[in-house]
Design an enzyme around this catalytic site. Structure first.
Site, PDB file in Angstrom:
ATOM      1  N   LYS A  22       0.843  -1.207   0.000  1.00 42.93           N
ATOM      2  CA  LYS A  22       0.000   0.000   0.000  1.00 42.93           C
ATOM      3  C   LYS A  22       0.875   1.252   0.000  1.00 42.93           C
ATOM      4  O   LYS A  22       0.660   2.171  -0.785  1.00 42.93           O
ATOM      5  CB  LYS A  22      -0.896   0.007   1.254  1.00 42.93           C
ATOM      6  CG  LYS A  22      -1.488   1.375   1.557  1.00 42.93           C
ATOM      7  CD  LYS A  22      -2.268   1.416   2.847  1.00 42.93           C
ATOM      8  CE  LYS A  22      -1.468   1.640   4.098  1.00 42.93           C
ATOM      9  NZ  LYS A  22      -1.173   3.044   4.445  1.00 42.93           N
ATOM     10  N   ASN A  23       1.872   1.282   0.866  1.00 43.53           N
ATOM     11  CA  ASN A  23       2.648   2.520   1.020  1.00 43.53           C
ATOM     12  C   ASN A  23       3.613   2.775  -0.141  1.00 43.53           C
ATOM     13  O   ASN A  23       4.118   3.882  -0.288  1.00 43.53           O
ATOM     14  CB  ASN A  23       3.392   2.521   2.358  1.00 43.53           C
ATOM     15  CG  ASN A  23       2.427   2.736   3.513  1.00 43.53           C
ATOM     16  OD1 ASN A  23       1.274   3.107   3.297  1.00 43.53           O
ATOM     17  ND2 ASN A  23       2.870   2.496   4.732  1.00 43.53           N
ATOM     18  N   ARG A  93      -3.871  10.954   4.542  1.00 43.50           N
ATOM     19  CA  ARG A  93      -2.750  11.902   4.493  1.00 43.50           C
ATOM     20  C   ARG A  93      -1.909  11.779   3.233  1.00 43.50           C
ATOM     21  O   ARG A  93      -1.335  12.755   2.759  1.00 43.50           O
ATOM     22  CB  ARG A  93      -1.826  11.654   5.677  1.00 43.50           C
ATOM     23  CG  ARG A  93      -2.359  12.080   6.977  1.00 43.50           C
ATOM     24  CD  ARG A  93      -1.299  11.850   8.015  1.00 43.50           C
ATOM     25  NE  ARG A  93      -0.077  12.567   7.677  1.00 43.50           N
ATOM     26  CZ  ARG A  93       0.144  13.839   7.935  1.00 43.50           C
ATOM     27  NH1 ARG A  93      -0.778  14.556   8.555  1.00 43.50           N
ATOM     28  NH2 ARG A  93       1.271  14.418   7.591  1.00 43.50           N
ATOM     29  N   CYS A 117      -3.571  13.372  12.972  1.00 44.82           N
ATOM     30  CA  CYS A 117      -4.378  12.165  12.918  1.00 44.82           C
ATOM     31  C   CYS A 117      -4.161  11.426  14.225  1.00 44.82           C
ATOM     32  O   CYS A 117      -3.366  11.853  15.057  1.00 44.82           O
ATOM     33  CB  CYS A 117      -4.063  11.325  11.697  1.00 44.82           C
ATOM     34  SG  CYS A 117      -2.577  10.385  11.816  1.00 44.82           S
ATOM     35  N   ARG A 122       1.665  14.958  13.033  1.00 45.67           N
ATOM     36  CA  ARG A 122       2.063  14.761  11.641  1.00 45.67           C
ATOM     37  C   ARG A 122       2.026  16.031  10.781  1.00 45.67           C
ATOM     38  O   ARG A 122       1.244  16.144   9.838  1.00 45.67           O
ATOM     39  CB  ARG A 122       1.217  13.652  11.001  1.00 45.67           C
ATOM     40  CG  ARG A 122       1.335  12.345  11.750  1.00 45.67           C
ATOM     41  CD  ARG A 122       0.555  11.240  11.130  1.00 45.67           C
ATOM     42  NE  ARG A 122       1.216  10.650   9.962  1.00 45.67           N
ATOM     43  CZ  ARG A 122       0.687   9.672   9.243  1.00 45.67           C
ATOM     44  NH1 ARG A 122      -0.500   9.202   9.559  1.00 45.67           N
ATOM     45  NH2 ARG A 122       1.335   9.175   8.218  1.00 45.67           N
ATOM     46  N   ASP A 305       5.391   0.814  11.846  1.00 48.00           N
ATOM     47  CA  ASP A 305       4.165   0.159  11.364  1.00 48.00           C
ATOM     48  C   ASP A 305       4.055  -1.300  11.802  1.00 48.00           C
ATOM     49  O   ASP A 305       3.061  -1.964  11.520  1.00 48.00           O
ATOM     50  CB  ASP A 305       4.089   0.241   9.828  1.00 48.00           C
ATOM     51  CG  ASP A 305       3.881   1.670   9.341  1.00 48.00           C
ATOM     52  OD1 ASP A 305       3.572   2.540  10.157  1.00 48.00           O
ATOM     53  OD2 ASP A 305       4.040   1.907   8.122  1.00 48.00           O
ATOM     54  N   ARG A 397      -8.358   0.048   5.425  1.00 52.03           N
ATOM     55  CA  ARG A 397      -7.543   1.038   4.721  1.00 52.03           C
ATOM     56  C   ARG A 397      -6.261   0.422   4.187  1.00 52.03           C
ATOM     57  O   ARG A 397      -5.698   0.914   3.228  1.00 52.03           O
ATOM     58  CB  ARG A 397      -7.172   2.188   5.668  1.00 52.03           C
ATOM     59  CG  ARG A 397      -8.349   3.052   6.015  1.00 52.03           C
ATOM     60  CD  ARG A 397      -7.910   4.256   6.772  1.00 52.03           C
ATOM     61  NE  ARG A 397      -6.915   5.003   6.005  1.00 52.03           N
ATOM     62  CZ  ARG A 397      -6.330   6.111   6.415  1.00 52.03           C
ATOM     63  NH1 ARG A 397      -6.644   6.603   7.598  1.00 52.03           N
ATOM     64  NH2 ARG A 397      -5.442   6.724   5.682  1.00 52.03           N
TER      65      ARG A 397
HETATM   66  C1  EPZ Z   1       4.741   6.986   5.959  1.00 53.82           C
HETATM   67  O1  EPZ Z   1       4.027   8.093   6.489  1.00 53.82           O
HETATM   68  C2  EPZ Z   1       3.762   5.843   5.925  1.00 53.82           C
HETATM   69  N1  EPZ Z   1       2.629   6.199   5.093  1.00 53.82           N
HETATM   70  C3  EPZ Z   1       3.318   5.524   7.341  1.00 53.82           C
HETATM   71  O2  EPZ Z   1       2.483   4.393   7.255  1.00 53.82           O
HETATM   72  C4  EPZ Z   1       4.548   5.184   8.181  1.00 53.82           C
HETATM   73  O3  EPZ Z   1       4.156   4.974   9.521  1.00 53.82           O
HETATM   74  C5  EPZ Z   1       5.546   6.332   8.136  1.00 53.82           C
HETATM   75  O4  EPZ Z   1       5.864   6.645   6.742  1.00 53.82           O
HETATM   76  C6  EPZ Z   1       6.844   6.065   8.876  1.00 53.82           C
HETATM   77  O5  EPZ Z   1       7.442   4.917   8.345  1.00 53.82           O
HETATM   78  C7  EPZ Z   1       2.715   6.064   3.769  1.00 53.82           C
HETATM   79  O6  EPZ Z   1       3.735   5.683   3.218  1.00 53.82           O
HETATM   80  C8  EPZ Z   1       1.507   6.398   2.961  1.00 53.82           C
HETATM   81  P1  EPZ Z   1       6.945  10.450   7.758  1.00 53.82           P
HETATM   82  P2  EPZ Z   1       4.605   9.564   6.403  1.00 53.82           P
HETATM   83  O7  EPZ Z   1       6.779  11.691   6.957  1.00 53.82           O
HETATM   84  O8  EPZ Z   1       5.299   9.726   5.099  1.00 53.82           O
HETATM   85  C9  EPZ Z   1       7.231  13.775  11.198  1.00 53.82           C
HETATM   86  C10 EPZ Z   1       0.730   2.950   7.994  1.00 53.82           C
HETATM   87  O9  EPZ Z   1       0.283   2.430   9.042  1.00 53.82           O
HETATM   88  N2  EPZ Z   1       7.146  14.749  10.106  1.00 53.82           N
HETATM   89  O10 EPZ Z   1       8.177   9.630   7.574  1.00 53.82           O
HETATM   90  O11 EPZ Z   1       3.522  10.503   6.753  1.00 53.82           O
HETATM   91  C11 EPZ Z   1       5.903  13.048  11.383  1.00 53.82           C
HETATM   92  O12 EPZ Z   1       5.008  13.802  12.140  1.00 53.82           O
HETATM   93  C12 EPZ Z   1       1.359   4.288   8.054  1.00 53.82           C
HETATM   94  O13 EPZ Z   1       0.706   2.399   6.881  1.00 53.82           O
HETATM   95  C13 EPZ Z   1       7.269  16.099  10.392  1.00 53.82           C
HETATM   96  O14 EPZ Z   1       7.469  16.499  11.547  1.00 53.82           O
HETATM   97  O15 EPZ Z   1       5.667   9.511   7.564  1.00 53.82           O
HETATM   98  C14 EPZ Z   1       6.332  11.763  12.035  1.00 53.82           C
HETATM   99  O16 EPZ Z   1       6.476  11.968  13.406  1.00 53.82           O
HETATM  100  C15 EPZ Z   1       0.829   5.288   8.982  1.00 53.82           C
HETATM  101  N3  EPZ Z   1       7.152  16.996   9.365  1.00 53.82           N
HETATM  102  C16 EPZ Z   1       7.701  11.486  11.406  1.00 53.82           C
HETATM  103  O17 EPZ Z   1       8.139  12.750  10.861  1.00 53.82           O
HETATM  104  C17 EPZ Z   1       6.929  16.599   8.070  1.00 53.82           C
HETATM  105  O18 EPZ Z   1       6.828  17.469   7.176  1.00 53.82           O
HETATM  106  C18 EPZ Z   1       7.692  10.452  10.292  1.00 53.82           C
HETATM  107  O19 EPZ Z   1       6.775  10.838   9.280  1.00 53.82           O
HETATM  108  C19 EPZ Z   1       6.818  15.228   7.799  1.00 53.82           C
HETATM  109  C20 EPZ Z   1       6.930  14.322   8.831  1.00 53.82           C
END
Ligand code: EPZ
Length: 418
Positions: A22-23, A93, A117, A122, A305, A397
């Site tokens: 999915k991701n 998101r 969320c 996030r 995850d 989802r």
């Molecule tokens: C991806 O989310 C995945 N989603 C998430 O999958 C996964 O948990 C996550 O990466 C971490 O591996 C998809 O790929 C669609 P990040 P993403 O940006 O890209 C902070 C699931 O269960 N951050 O790496 O949103 C953020 O708040 C899920 O399938 C900022 O502060 O994750 C978090 O604490 C949910 N500012 C951390 O970084 C930003 O601009 C990691 O987020 C972006 C992120």
């Protein structure tokens, strides 16, 4: 309303096939916005987030069609809108990944901010800082981000944190920028490598995807692609944990051990036998399940995850395991539900102390997010009597035909409508 009912206590046995990721699939869908040509994505899982993404692509003017065998064809010949509206972004998101491709292709984009969320606040600041470095003028108002740039310009960008989404957004935008972009402190998740492979097939020039430094030489235009999405490492890990928690023997066909090193190491540490082969991974439940401390981290660290699912296993381990969540600030919502099933878990800030118990007992429990829901399903598979998991739209989802896959392995599990 639908629920999942599980009568626990059966050891799972047999072979199950992992679905496409999915991701990895979601960014590939949004990459189709970078070109007027046809993009074919094979092996996409039929999950709610994919459906939401297709609706969003249609809203933007893309034509979406179903091919055979989980294949989706997207053709964004002309885009009729550059706006990703709140009603779709708020439910998923990953819709924010339209920002980079839209501004790169059309010179402007208006995308709703996703907001927080359940698992954490996030923010999207790292995405925006990256696009600003590429020359996009960004303004935020009325719950939307507006980005404008006649043509993006390549730049050296150091991400504050190796955010998966920010790496993907900036990487997609940079493919059509003028000149060279270097992303430092990039995320290294396998999904990034998969996106880069599809972008490469479109004619993008990308080096280093999957390492912390990604270099992109911008090109004037991109063509279509025909790409099979990588196997879902998180679904694969979840199925391995289902085999482990029931003390069974399960072969997850198509699972890639090279994407699951951190989980495999922890499973071996707690006494679960793992055999990795070219065609998949086999798990065999432990004779005596041990304990292990886990700390989530960006790839190749232990995936956030899989944190909830690993915690389900450790509720039955011998001794105390400390599980620390470093990626999201509120990703322990499964704990209270596990406790209702008899688990002994205490949360202190970002860590949870899990003291193994002899048995879990079935109970009505409520899913709060995608991975929390499947953690409760795993606990239910191992628990005595019946577990009833409600709010399973979270599960839908991201997991394709989960009950079907688990039933085929011998689980007593069914979806009921109430
Ligand atoms: C991806 O989310 C995945 N989603 C998430 O999958 C996964 O948990 C996550 O990466 C971490 O591996 C998809 O790929 C669609 P990040 P993403 O940006 O890209 C902070 C699931 O269960 N951050 O790496 O949103 C953020 O708040 C899920 O399938 C900022 O502060 O994750 C978090 O604490 C949910 N500012 C951390 O970084 C930003 O601009 C990691 O987020 C972006 C992120």
């Amino acid at each position: 309303m639908q629920k999942i009912l599980i009568r626990g206590g059966r050891a799972l046995r047999g072979t199950v096939a992992v679905s496409g990721s999915k991701n990895a699939g979601l960014p590939l869908l949004f990459a189709s916005l970078l070109t007027p040509e046809r993009c074919t994505i094979r092996g996409l899982p039929r999950v709610a987030d994919v459906t939401t993404s297709l609706r969003l692509l249609e809203r933007l003017g893309a034509l979406v069609g179903d091919g055979e065998f989980s294949t989706i064809v997207v053709e964004a010949r002309t885009l009729t809108s550059s706006e990703a509206p709140y009603d779709l972004v708020k439910t998923m998101r990953a819709s924010f990944l339209t920002l980079g491709p839209l501004v790169a292709r059309t010179g402007r984009a208006r995308v709703s901010t996703p907001g927080g969320c359940a698992i954490g606040s996030r923010p999207v600041d790292i995405h925006l800082a990256g696009l600003e470095r590429l020359g996009a003028r960004i303004c935020q108002a009325h719950g939307y981000v507006e980005a404008e740039a006649p043509r993006l310009r390549g730049a050296r960008i150091t991400l504050d944190f190796p955010s998966v989404g920010a790496t993907e957004n900036v990487m997609m935008a940079a493919t059509l920028a003028e000149g060279t972009t270097v992303i430092e402190n990039a995320a290294r998740e396998p999904e990034i490598g998969d996106l880069a492979a599809a972008l490469g097939a479109m004619g993008a020039r990308i080096d280093g995807a999957g390492t912390s430094v990604v270099r992109i030489e911008g090109v004037r235009e991109l063509g279509g692609f025909d790409h099979a999405v990588v196997p879902d490492r998180i679904e694969a890990g979840t199925l391995l944990l289902a085999g482990a928690i029931t003390g069974g023997e399960v072969h997850v066909a198509g699972a890639r051990a090279d994407h699951l090193d951190a989980l495999v190491a922890k499973l071996e540490e707690v006494g679960v036998a793992i055999e990795a082969r070219a065609d998949g991974i086999t798990v065999r439940g432990a004779q005596a399940l041990g304990r292990a401390d886990v700390r989530t981290a960006p790839y190749p660290g232990f995936p956030t995850d899989l944190q909830a699912q690993f915690m389900a296993l450790m509720t039955l381990g011998d001794g105390q395991s400390v599980i620390t969540e470093t990626i999201f600030e509120n990703r322990f919502m499964h704990v209270q539900e596990l406790v209702r099933m008899g688990a002994d878990v205490r949360v202190d800030g970002r860590s949870a102390a899990v003291r193994g118990v002899a048995t879990l007992s079935g109970a009505p429990v409520m899913a709060t997010d995608l991975r929390a829901s499947v953690c409760l399903v795993l606990a239910g598979l191992a628990a005595h009597n019946t577990t009833e998991v409600s709010r399973i739209y979270h599960l839908d989802r991201g997991y394709e035909r989960l009950e079907e896959k688990l039933s085929a392995l011998g689980a007593d599990i069914a979806r009921v409508r109430t």
